[in-house]
Design an enzyme around this catalytic site. Sequence first.
Site, mmCIF file in Angstrom:
data_model
loop_
_atom_site.group_PDB
_atom_site.id
_atom_site.type_symbol
_atom_site.label_atom_id
_atom_site.label_comp_id
_atom_site.label_asym_id
_atom_site.label_seq_id
_atom_site.Cartn_x
_atom_site.Cartn_y
_atom_site.Cartn_z
ATOM 1 N N GLY A 1 0.838 -1.201 0.000
ATOM 2 C CA GLY A 1 0.000 0.000 0.000
ATOM 3 C C GLY A 1 0.870 1.247 0.000
ATOM 4 O O GLY A 1 2.095 1.173 -0.223
ATOM 5 N N LYS B 1 0.955 -10.538 -0.427
ATOM 6 C CA LYS B 1 0.360 -11.886 -0.473
ATOM 7 C C LYS B 1 -0.547 -12.104 -1.672
ATOM 8 O O LYS B 1 -0.847 -13.241 -2.010
ATOM 9 C CB LYS B 1 -0.356 -12.211 0.835
ATOM 10 C CG LYS B 1 -1.602 -11.429 1.128
ATOM 11 C CD LYS B 1 -2.231 -11.940 2.434
ATOM 12 C CE LYS B 1 -3.419 -11.112 2.820
ATOM 13 N NZ LYS B 1 -4.079 -11.573 4.033
ATOM 14 N N ASN C 1 -5.727 -1.688 0.815
ATOM 15 C CA ASN C 1 -6.707 -0.702 1.292
ATOM 16 C C ASN C 1 -6.489 0.641 0.605
ATOM 17 O O ASN C 1 -7.438 1.376 0.336
ATOM 18 C CB ASN C 1 -6.541 -0.506 2.808
ATOM 19 C CG ASN C 1 -7.751 -1.029 3.569
ATOM 20 O OD1 ASN C 1 -8.833 -1.171 3.008
ATOM 21 N ND2 ASN C 1 -7.556 -1.315 4.831
ATOM 22 N N ALA D 1 -9.059 3.694 -1.224
ATOM 23 C CA ALA D 1 -9.265 4.975 -0.534
ATOM 24 C C ALA D 1 -9.900 5.981 -1.486
ATOM 25 O O ALA D 1 -9.394 6.219 -2.578
ATOM 26 C CB ALA D 1 -7.952 5.508 0.016
ATOM 27 N N GLU E 1 -14.347 17.130 5.082
ATOM 28 C CA GLU E 1 -14.820 15.855 5.641
ATOM 29 C C GLU E 1 -15.108 16.038 7.131
ATOM 30 O O GLU E 1 -14.694 17.041 7.728
ATOM 31 C CB GLU E 1 -13.787 14.748 5.392
ATOM 32 C CG GLU E 1 -13.689 14.395 3.907
ATOM 33 C CD GLU E 1 -12.689 13.299 3.583
ATOM 34 O OE1 GLU E 1 -12.044 12.782 4.495
ATOM 35 O OE2 GLU E 1 -12.575 12.990 2.387
ATOM 36 N N HIS F 1 -16.657 3.443 9.868
ATOM 37 C CA HIS F 1 -17.031 4.504 8.926
ATOM 38 C C HIS F 1 -18.547 4.557 8.910
ATOM 39 O O HIS F 1 -19.210 3.525 8.784
ATOM 40 C CB HIS F 1 -16.479 4.174 7.531
ATOM 41 C CG HIS F 1 -16.517 5.342 6.594
ATOM 42 N ND1 HIS F 1 -17.693 5.873 6.126
ATOM 43 C CD2 HIS F 1 -15.523 6.086 6.055
ATOM 44 C CE1 HIS F 1 -17.416 6.901 5.326
ATOM 45 N NE2 HIS F 1 -16.110 7.055 5.282
ATOM 46 N N ARG G 1 -16.206 10.690 12.871
ATOM 47 C CA ARG G 1 -16.785 9.371 12.552
ATOM 48 C C ARG G 1 -17.336 8.639 13.761
ATOM 49 O O ARG G 1 -18.357 7.968 13.668
ATOM 50 C CB ARG G 1 -15.709 8.494 11.910
ATOM 51 C CG ARG G 1 -15.429 8.937 10.533
ATOM 52 C CD ARG G 1 -14.437 8.035 9.875
ATOM 53 N NE ARG G 1 -14.165 8.656 8.591
ATOM 54 C CZ ARG G 1 -13.157 8.358 7.821
ATOM 55 N NH1 ARG G 1 -12.304 7.423 8.178
ATOM 56 N NH2 ARG G 1 -12.981 8.975 6.683
ATOM 57 N N HIS H 1 -13.696 0.110 9.560
ATOM 58 C CA HIS H 1 -12.991 0.792 8.477
ATOM 59 C C HIS H 1 -11.501 0.937 8.746
ATOM 60 O O HIS H 1 -10.686 0.785 7.846
ATOM 61 C CB HIS H 1 -13.636 2.170 8.302
ATOM 62 C CG HIS H 1 -13.065 3.006 7.211
ATOM 63 N ND1 HIS H 1 -13.123 2.628 5.879
ATOM 64 C CD2 HIS H 1 -12.418 4.203 7.220
ATOM 65 C CE1 HIS H 1 -12.554 3.567 5.121
ATOM 66 N NE2 HIS H 1 -12.094 4.520 5.918
ATOM 67 N N ARG I 1 -9.431 8.178 14.390
ATOM 68 C CA ARG I 1 -8.651 8.889 13.371
ATOM 69 C C ARG I 1 -9.494 9.961 12.675
ATOM 70 O O ARG I 1 -10.655 9.715 12.319
ATOM 71 C CB ARG I 1 -8.143 7.888 12.320
ATOM 72 C CG ARG I 1 -7.527 8.550 11.111
ATOM 73 C CD ARG I 1 -6.909 7.543 10.197
ATOM 74 N NE ARG I 1 -7.862 6.703 9.505
ATOM 75 C CZ ARG I 1 -8.533 7.055 8.410
ATOM 76 N NH1 ARG I 1 -8.391 8.256 7.883
ATOM 77 N NH2 ARG I 1 -9.359 6.198 7.837
HETATM 78 C C1 SIN Z 1 -13.577 8.333 2.919
HETATM 79 O O1 SIN Z 1 -13.429 8.705 1.760
HETATM 80 O O2 SIN Z 1 -14.589 8.555 3.573
HETATM 81 C C2 SIN Z 1 -12.474 7.565 3.550
HETATM 82 C C3 SIN Z 1 -11.318 8.418 3.805
HETATM 83 C C4 SIN Z 1 -10.628 7.985 5.063
HETATM 84 O O3 SIN Z 1 -10.827 6.872 5.524
HETATM 85 O O4 SIN Z 1 -9.916 8.821 5.633
#
Ligand code: SIN
Length: 504
Positions: free
Chosen positions: A12, A36, A43, A47, A116, A236, A283, A344, A379
């Site tokens: 990633g 693997k 992940n 995103a 966000e 999430h 969140r 999430h 987070r």
């Molecule tokens: C999202 O687009 O809602 C996920 C972004 C994140 O997990 O920070």
Amino acid sequence: MLKTDILIIGSGISGLFFAMKIAKKRPDLSIVIMTKETAKNTNTQLAQGGIAVVTDHLKDSFNKHIHDTLRSGGGLCDKEIVNMVITQAPERLQELIEIGTSFDKDEKGQWNLGLEGGHSQHRILHHKDSSGQEIESKLLKIIKKMPNIELLENHMVIDINTETKKAKTTCAGVFFYEKKYNRIKYMRTRTIVLSTGGCGQLFENTTNPKIATGDGLAMAARAGAEIADMEYMQFHPTALFTGKENPLFLISEAVRGFGAHIVNDEGKRFLFKYDIRGELSTRDMVSTAISKELQSSGKKHVYLDCRHLDPKAFSNQFPVITAHCNALGIYPEKDLIPVVPAAHYQCGGVRVDKNGVTTIKNLYAIGECARTGLHGKNRLASNSLLEGLVFAHQASENVDRTIAEFIFSSQILIPKFPKAHQVDDYLAFEILKKELQKLVTAFYTSEERDAELAFEKIKELHNYAVSLTEAHEIMIPFIEFSNMIAVSLLIIKQCKTATDQKIC
Ligand code: SIN
């Protein structure tokens, strides 16, 4: 016997960015990346949102981003780390741009900054709603051209081998399973970097891909590394509910930042009852509010309402989400989108210092598998890709400074594993995984967490899995399942000892 100076496990953003930086800086070192499955199956690739970076110093400031991060983390963040990550963000962003990563701009040529939950300002750089895919593809392109990097797909690391040097546990190499030849091999190495992502697959509803089985964390724990904050799994709030998918498709938080509302089955907004910021709360708050609403209504999901938004602007900003919904017969300009909270992001992980160094010598952990102190108990949205970049940078600088101290282990190990057998018992493990997901979800979301009962039931599942392997000795589903069991036990243990815990 195989050997490499640096072994990176996982492909990633953090693993690839680390590989790129160290390979450029130290062309004398050999670097192997093992993953693997295929390199893109991460992940990061999924995103949507983007990267939170302060770019507009008139409206925004590092202090505001720091404040938002600390507030979201509920008092459990490490302030020094938060400060380091946020003030370093513009430099790391610039490095991504230099390799050709594109982020959206407005008609005036300024960054089209998204908003966000939990952010007091628009500060999310994004590439439509496929930011991770854009970053992953640009990094992979570079990695594949670098002469001192070898990318090994379909190679699953089973365990880290350690030895004791001057009374310190030090890693010496790894046992890994090579799918193509169905065999187990050993590789010696001077440094190991875990960038193996999280463990969302422990839960019934998750946005994480099937590969997110906590492998790196389990390996690090078996090797004796310290693990912290596993009681803080982030849910999430808006994963698309269809009642049948795993993983659930994510509806980015950026959709709420764009103005979408969350409504109950009566079509009413309810989040303001729980938090003054409504849809733009963090969140943990939004997911908990939805869970409570569902408990009292007895329904399976709530809805995202996008019907009041400009449909053209919406589909332009969110083409992947629009196409996915349309394929299911949901048209956001006229239909409500059914959503539920889903596991999430793992906020805890392998404890590391500011350079990504774990409590085991020459073992690093970066990205989601690491517990850096940035996230606390929740987070802040779009801080994870950023964390991956900053800790990859820190770790690459530290490896460059210190790798001369580490020599290859002289011990030649003959792998003790029996020959691997290809098996067709995948179905049995799929059933076992579902049972484990049910168990962990029920434990994590229950008001009265009964850790002893959960331990007992998990032990039963594990014993059954072991009995299945008697005929087949070793195989990928078993390795993954064992890792999932190990991580489940860690979560339950850390929930048991935590003083405050329940999110969602
Ligand atoms: C999202 O687009 O809602 C996920 C972004 C994140 O997990 O920070």
